[in-house]
Enzyme design. Sequence first.
Site, mmCIF file in Angstrom:
data_model
loop_
_atom_site.group_PDB
_atom_site.id
_atom_site.type_symbol
_atom_site.label_atom_id
_atom_site.label_comp_id
_atom_site.label_asym_id
_atom_site.label_seq_id
_atom_site.Cartn_x
_atom_site.Cartn_y
_atom_site.Cartn_z
ATOM 1 N N ASP A 1 -0.192 -26.853 -28.812
ATOM 2 C CA ASP A 1 -0.544 -28.444 -29.751
ATOM 3 C C ASP A 1 -0.377 -29.141 -29.021
ATOM 4 O O ASP A 1 -0.199 -29.042 -28.015
ATOM 5 C CB ASP A 1 0.969 -28.312 -30.271
ATOM 6 C CG ASP A 1 0.709 -27.232 -32.195
ATOM 7 O OD1 ASP A 1 -0.157 -27.030 -31.739
ATOM 8 O OD2 ASP A 1 1.861 -26.892 -33.080
ATOM 9 N N LYS B 1 -4.287 -31.134 -33.077
ATOM 10 C CA LYS B 1 -4.073 -31.707 -34.430
ATOM 11 C C LYS B 1 -4.023 -33.100 -34.390
ATOM 12 O O LYS B 1 -2.639 -33.248 -34.505
ATOM 13 C CB LYS B 1 -3.237 -31.086 -35.311
ATOM 14 C CG LYS B 1 -3.325 -29.383 -35.649
ATOM 15 C CD LYS B 1 -2.454 -28.570 -36.592
ATOM 16 C CE LYS B 1 -3.125 -27.488 -36.223
ATOM 17 N NZ LYS B 1 -1.631 -26.624 -37.986
#
Length: 410
Positions: A200, A222
């Site tokens: 991430d 993200k």
Amino acid sequence: MAEHPAYPVGLRLTGRRVVVLGGGQVAQRRLPALIAAGADVRLVSPEATPSVEAMADAGEITWERRGYADGDLADAWYALIATSDTEANERASAEAERHRVWCVRSDDADRATAWTPATGHSEGVTVAVLTTDAKGRDPRHTAAVRDAVVEGLRDGTLVAPHHRTRTAGVALVGGGPGDPDLITVRGRRLLAEADVVIADRLGPRDLLAELPPHVEVIDAAKIPYGRFMAQEAINNALIEHAKQGKSVVRLKGGDPYVFGRGMEEFQALAEAGIPCTVVPGISSSISVPGAAGIPVTHRGVAHEFTVVSGHVAPDDERSLVDWPSLAKLTGTLVILMGVDKIGRIAETLIAHGKSPDTPVALVQEGTTAAQRRVDATLATVADTVVAQEVRPPAVIVIGEVVAVGRPGTA
């Protein structure tokens, strides 16, 4: 005997009698390992430290509250002599010699028939270090060698490849709040052993630079309101790589189960029959305030703290948060992913009874070199975010604990 090095050996003490003479600090340090080895531990000592006494009360050891007496070592396989009575130590040592019982002496290593190595553990391996020079024993040096080896095995800097086939699977690893040193030991070790890492944006990125060249790194970043890898695509990537027989690490920021969609990934892997290990991480909800000098609880100030996602506004129909109830709490409110919604959050809290003067702190890029703290109140926080150009990721802390941890306050 002093002219020759000690012969290293691993003792299997399960169910076998071990006698410990003395219930002081030495016994307190050595007893846990003897208990873990399954030994039948008999402590002989008129007194003991509170920790040793607790082991006896729990039934982990048998404690005879008296001094040493001849015959105490007759049925022992191993003995630890650690009393402050030199004469008793000498008599016990002589008895151990007569009965051929391996004997450690804390007061005089040269008179002992066994030495306790500096030991450490890493994934099923016990590292034991002894000084080879009997005349120049240096316990601090052996402990330092032990620590260096164990730390290297744990963080992957000392590579010891597995030569037996490893079980393919996925590890959901919480990387912590951002500082690479704050990942757990287990998480760092699993990273060092991975074939594939799906990371991430908010994971500790510096750890990726330490990975060997053959490790495939997949960006699952993200970015708010930008490009993102759909959760379904992440799930599929985890499953596909694991089915290829690879060791996969899903590196997530904070803790996998604190607003990290970790359970969604765990469930997808379970449905696909993929073994999954969950490695907890240090959540930014407590670590980032702490790094900025803010305790989420403090005696006489806050007896509870609540962690809330602020990614949707209070008036959004998707919100699952009971904001009116939160406004009535007297403890600490920690908001994650709420920078762009903090204005409406503050208005809602004030509208339901929270004082406009309630202190607020925004900690941006917490635990990293770019960390900064911006202070405000509920009444001013919306304008402060704009004026100070606060950007995600930032943890927002609301409550009197902010004043406790504010520079220049008591």
